[in-house]
Design a protein around this motif. Structure first.
Motif, PDB file in Angstrom:
ATOM      1  N   ARG A  72       0.831  -1.206   0.000  1.00 32.78           N
ATOM      2  CA  ARG A  72       0.000   0.000   0.000  1.00 32.78           C
ATOM      3  C   ARG A  72       0.867   1.259   0.000  1.00 32.78           C
ATOM      4  NH1 ARG A  72      -1.088   2.748   4.204  1.00 32.78           N
ATOM      5  NH2 ARG A  72      -0.649   0.986   5.595  1.00 32.78           N
ATOM      6  N   LEU A  73       1.928   1.275   0.800  1.00 35.49           N
ATOM      7  CA  LEU A  73       2.784   2.457   0.898  1.00 35.49           C
ATOM      8  C   LEU A  73       3.462   2.796  -0.423  1.00 35.49           C
ATOM      9  CD1 LEU A  73       4.395   1.870   4.398  1.00 35.49           C
ATOM     10  CD2 LEU A  73       3.023   3.851   3.744  1.00 35.49           C
ATOM     11  N   THR A  74       3.685   1.798  -1.258  1.00 42.07           N
ATOM     12  CA  THR A  74       4.323   2.017  -2.560  1.00 42.07           C
ATOM     13  C   THR A  74       3.315   1.997  -3.704  1.00 42.07           C
ATOM     14  OG1 THR A  74       4.790  -0.361  -2.704  1.00 42.07           O
ATOM     15  CG2 THR A  74       6.532   1.056  -1.818  1.00 42.07           C
ATOM     16  N   ASP A  75       2.032   1.997  -3.363  1.00 37.63           N
ATOM     17  CA  ASP A  75       0.962   1.959  -4.365  1.00 37.63           C
ATOM     18  C   ASP A  75       1.114   0.754  -5.286  1.00 37.63           C
ATOM     19  OD1 ASP A  75      -1.428   3.057  -5.368  1.00 37.63           O
ATOM     20  OD2 ASP A  75      -0.375   4.001  -7.028  1.00 37.63           O
ATOM     21  N   SER A  76       1.473  -0.389  -4.694  1.00 35.86           N
ATOM     22  CA  SER A  76       1.690  -1.605  -5.475  1.00 35.86           C
ATOM     23  C   SER A  76       0.617  -2.669  -5.253  1.00 35.86           C
ATOM     24  CB  SER A  76       3.069  -2.206  -5.137  1.00 35.86           C
ATOM     25  OG  SER A  76       4.105  -1.296  -5.435  1.00 35.86           O
ATOM     26  N   LEU A  77      -0.389  -2.371  -4.456  1.00 30.14           N
ATOM     27  CA  LEU A  77      -1.452  -3.355  -4.213  1.00 30.14           C
ATOM     28  C   LEU A  77      -2.113  -3.842  -5.502  1.00 30.14           C
ATOM     29  CD1 LEU A  77      -3.305  -2.231  -0.950  1.00 30.14           C
ATOM     30  CD2 LEU A  77      -2.274  -4.465  -1.394  1.00 30.14           C
ATOM     31  N   PRO A  78      -2.372  -2.951  -6.468  1.00 29.38           N
ATOM     32  CA  PRO A  78      -2.998  -3.444  -7.707  1.00 29.38           C
ATOM     33  C   PRO A  78      -2.124  -4.424  -8.492  1.00 29.38           C
ATOM     34  CG  PRO A  78      -3.256  -1.059  -7.511  1.00 29.38           C
ATOM     35  CD  PRO A  78      -2.269  -1.481  -6.466  1.00 29.38           C
ATOM     36  N   LEU A  79      -0.834  -4.480  -8.147  1.00 24.30           N
ATOM     37  CA  LEU A  79       0.096  -5.348  -8.881  1.00 24.30           C
ATOM     38  C   LEU A  79       0.301  -6.702  -8.226  1.00 24.30           C
ATOM     39  CD1 LEU A  79       2.931  -2.702  -9.454  1.00 24.30           C
ATOM     40  CD2 LEU A  79       1.064  -3.243 -11.016  1.00 24.30           C
ATOM     41  N   LYS A  80      -0.284  -6.940  -7.062  1.00 25.29           N
ATOM     42  CA  LYS A  80       0.155  -8.058  -6.223  1.00 25.29           C
ATOM     43  C   LYS A  80      -0.007  -9.432  -6.864  1.00 25.29           C
ATOM     44  CE  LYS A  80      -3.978  -8.783  -3.363  1.00 25.29           C
ATOM     45  NZ  LYS A  80      -4.459  -8.848  -1.960  1.00 25.29           N
ATOM     46  N   GLU A  81      -0.945  -9.598  -7.782  1.00 23.73           N
ATOM     47  CA  GLU A  81      -1.128 -10.903  -8.424  1.00 23.73           C
ATOM     48  C   GLU A  81      -0.327 -11.045  -9.704  1.00 23.73           C
ATOM     49  OE1 GLU A  81      -2.661 -13.225  -6.875  1.00 23.73           O
ATOM     50  OE2 GLU A  81      -3.418 -11.926  -5.286  1.00 23.73           O
ATOM     51  N   ARG A  82       0.316  -9.963 -10.142  1.00 24.06           N
ATOM     52  CA  ARG A  82       1.055 -10.027 -11.397  1.00 24.06           C
ATOM     53  C   ARG A  82       2.448 -10.626 -11.183  1.00 24.06           C
ATOM     54  NH1 ARG A  82       0.876  -4.384 -14.392  1.00 24.06           N
ATOM     55  NH2 ARG A  82       2.131  -5.634 -15.856  1.00 24.06           N
ATOM     56  N   LYS A  83       2.999 -11.200 -12.242  1.00 27.48           N
ATOM     57  CA  LYS A  83       4.361 -11.712 -12.185  1.00 27.48           C
ATOM     58  C   LYS A  83       5.351 -10.545 -12.197  1.00 27.48           C
ATOM     59  CE  LYS A  83       3.660 -16.230 -12.381  1.00 27.48           C
ATOM     60  NZ  LYS A  83       4.085 -17.139 -11.287  1.00 27.48           N
ATOM     61  N   PHE A  84       6.363 -10.642 -11.345  1.00 19.87           N
ATOM     62  CA  PHE A  84       7.370  -9.580 -11.277  1.00 19.87           C
ATOM     63  C   PHE A  84       8.029  -9.371 -12.628  1.00 19.87           C
ATOM     64  CE2 PHE A  84      11.713  -8.110 -10.405  1.00 19.87           C
ATOM     65  CZ  PHE A  84      11.442  -6.959  -9.690  1.00 19.87           C
ATOM     66  N   THR A  85       8.262 -10.445 -13.365  1.00 18.27           N
ATOM     67  CA  THR A  85       8.951 -10.355 -14.654  1.00 18.27           C
ATOM     68  C   THR A  85       8.131  -9.613 -15.705  1.00 18.27           C
ATOM     69  OG1 THR A  85       8.102 -12.569 -15.117  1.00 18.27           O
ATOM     70  CG2 THR A  85      10.376 -12.417 -14.349  1.00 18.27           C
ATOM     71  N   ALA A  86       6.825  -9.465 -15.492  1.00 22.87           N
ATOM     72  CA  ALA A  86       5.965  -8.799 -16.471  1.00 22.87           C
ATOM     73  C   ALA A  86       5.829  -7.307 -16.212  1.00 22.87           C
ATOM     74  CB  ALA A  86       4.574  -9.447 -16.461  1.00 22.87           C
ATOM     75  N   LEU A  87       6.478  -6.806 -15.178  1.00 19.53           N
ATOM     76  CA  LEU A  87       6.320  -5.408 -14.797  1.00 19.53           C
ATOM     77  C   LEU A  87       7.256  -4.487 -15.579  1.00 19.53           C
ATOM     78  CD1 LEU A  87       6.140  -5.720 -10.898  1.00 19.53           C
ATOM     79  CD2 LEU A  87       4.258  -5.825 -12.554  1.00 19.53           C
ATOM     80  N   SER A  88       6.884  -3.221 -15.639  1.00 13.44           N
ATOM     81  CA  SER A  88       7.776  -2.212 -16.213  1.00 13.44           C
ATOM     82  C   SER A  88       8.907  -1.909 -15.226  1.00 13.44           C
ATOM     83  CB  SER A  88       6.996  -0.927 -16.494  1.00 13.44           C
ATOM     84  OG  SER A  88       6.617  -0.302 -15.274  1.00 13.44           O
ATOM     85  N   GLY A  89       9.901  -1.162 -15.701  1.00 16.71           N
ATOM     86  CA  GLY A  89      11.019  -0.823 -14.820  1.00 16.71           C
ATOM     87  C   GLY A  89      10.577  -0.054 -13.588  1.00 16.71           C
ATOM     88  N   GLY A  90       9.668   0.894 -13.772  1.00 20.47           N
ATOM     89  CA  GLY A  90       9.183   1.677 -12.644  1.00 20.47           C
ATOM     90  C   GLY A  90       8.379   0.845 -11.670  1.00 20.47           C
ATOM     91  N   GLU A  91       7.547  -0.049 -12.197  1.00 21.57           N
ATOM     92  CA  GLU A  91       6.757  -0.929 -11.331  1.00 21.57           C
ATOM     93  C   GLU A  91       7.663  -1.856 -10.531  1.00 21.57           C
ATOM     94  OE1 GLU A  91       2.638  -1.286 -13.960  1.00 21.57           O
ATOM     95  OE2 GLU A  91       4.341  -2.584 -14.416  1.00 21.57           O
ATOM     96  N   LYS A  92       8.701  -2.375 -11.174  1.00 20.50           N
ATOM     97  CA  LYS A  92       9.648  -3.238 -10.465  1.00 20.50           C
ATOM     98  C   LYS A  92      10.326  -2.484  -9.322  1.00 20.50           C
ATOM     99  CE  LYS A  92      10.831  -6.397 -14.257  1.00 20.50           C
ATOM    100  NZ  LYS A  92      11.903  -6.821 -15.202  1.00 20.50           N
ATOM    101  N   GLN A  93      10.687  -1.231  -9.568  1.00 20.29           N
ATOM    102  CA  GLN A  93      11.358  -0.459  -8.526  1.00 20.29           C
ATOM    103  C   GLN A  93      10.441  -0.274  -7.322  1.00 20.29           C
ATOM    104  OE1 GLN A  93      14.414   0.175  -8.504  1.00 20.29           O
ATOM    105  NE2 GLN A  93      14.698   1.698  -6.893  1.00 20.29           N
ATOM    106  N   LYS A  94       9.175   0.033  -7.562  1.00 22.36           N
ATOM    107  CA  LYS A  94       8.229   0.185  -6.458  1.00 22.36           C
ATOM    108  C   LYS A  94       8.111  -1.122  -5.655  1.00 22.36           C
ATOM    109  CE  LYS A  94       4.496   1.576  -8.532  1.00 22.36           C
ATOM    110  NZ  LYS A  94       3.080   1.992  -8.534  1.00 22.36           N
ATOM    111  N   VAL A  95       8.091  -2.238  -6.347  1.00 19.44           N
ATOM    112  CA  VAL A  95       7.944  -3.537  -5.676  1.00 19.44           C
ATOM    113  C   VAL A  95       9.184  -3.856  -4.841  1.00 19.44           C
ATOM    114  CG1 VAL A  95       7.764  -6.032  -6.078  1.00 19.44           C
ATOM    115  CG2 VAL A  95       6.285  -4.438  -7.331  1.00 19.44           C
TER     116      VAL A  95
END
Length: 263
Positions: free
Chosen positions: A127-150
């Motif tokens: 929640r603090l990194t606004d990553s809750l909407p990503l929680k079911e996605r595969k890390f490898t499928a994320l953009s560079g910015g999304e990966k950094q937040k995770v």
């Protein structure tokens, strides 16, 4: 009441083989402070973070964490006190975001299972990194910015009180730079975290940092409050760039406008 000193760096020097990378670095930060670590490329910023973390050993000097030498803590205990986010791109993890962030709870695992409260710690970090909407996605499928937040979320899930961040806003757009740094600043204000972050954006440092350590060629040019360290003279000495310092008339925030570097 004066806050406790969390991190004490005592005259630390370091060399890779014969090349001296850091020389007589000394500073301390207190609980809840946000310290920015800045300097030209190759000035020793990442090396200093790794020495604090204990993955590199100082040639001279010592690091004290919470009143004890950092190397006196067993690795798992050290991981309960410090977490680290690297600037380097991370190899692909065949895990969901939630699974990856849950790895931050490893130092807290007990012999016969995980401690209660782990799901809440993971959810809070997402929640603090606004990553809750990503929680079911595969890390490898994320953009560079999304990966950094995770990856920042994984460090937060570790619930250590000292966060060592190497360029934490790399790959993030302006909105998420502000969102992540605001979350980190709030944790500091609440006394839950102390932050040491390698940063390059002087204006973000002005908005969020309490203190700055300015390095050049492995030596400390200045350490102190942002207003004391970031000025026209120090920026030209460190980076060879003239900087105009202005103040926002509405908020009082100080901003830095670089001039063109010399040809």
């Amino acid at each position: 009441m004066e806050r406790n000193i969390v991190l004490q760096v005592n005259n630390v020097s370091f060399a890779y083989e014969r090349a001296l990378v850091l020389k007589n670095i000394a500073f301390s930060i207190r609980q809840g402070e946000f310290m920015a670590l800045i300097g030209p490329n190759g000035s020793g910023k990442t090396t200093l973070l790794k020495i604090i973390l204990g993955t590199l050993i100082a040639r001279e000097g010592e690091i004290w964490l919470d009143g004890k030498p950092v190397l006196s803590y067993p690795p798992k205990e050290r991981a309960k006190k410090m977490s680290y986010v690297s600037q380097q791109a991370v190899a692909g993890f065949p895990l969901t975001v939630e699974e990856l962030v849950s790895l931050g709870r490893y130092p807290h695992e007990e012999r016969f299972g995980r401690k209660p409260g782990e799901p809440q710690a993971v959810e809070d970090a997402l929640r603090l990194t606004d990553s809750l909407p990503l929680k079911e996605r595969k890390f490898t499928a994320l953009s560079g910015g999304e990966k950094q937040k995770v990856l920042i979320a994984r460090a937060l899930a570790q619930t250590s009180y000292l966060l060592l961040l190497d360029e934490p806003t790399v790959h993030l757009d302006l909105y998420f730079q502000l969102q992540v740094l605001n979350s980190l600043k709030r944790l500091c204000a609440e006394g839950k975290s102390t932050v040491v972050a390698v940063m390059h954006d002087l204006n973000l440092i002005s908005l969020f940092a309490d203190k700055v350590l300015l390095l050049k060629s492995g030596e400390a040019l200045a350490f102190g409050k942002v207003s004391e360290v970031l000025n026209e003279g120090s920026m030209e000495e460190a980076f060879g760039v003239k900087v105009a310092v202005t103040e926002d008339s509405q908020t009082g925030a100080v901003y830095y406008l670089p001039r063109k570097p010399p040809p």
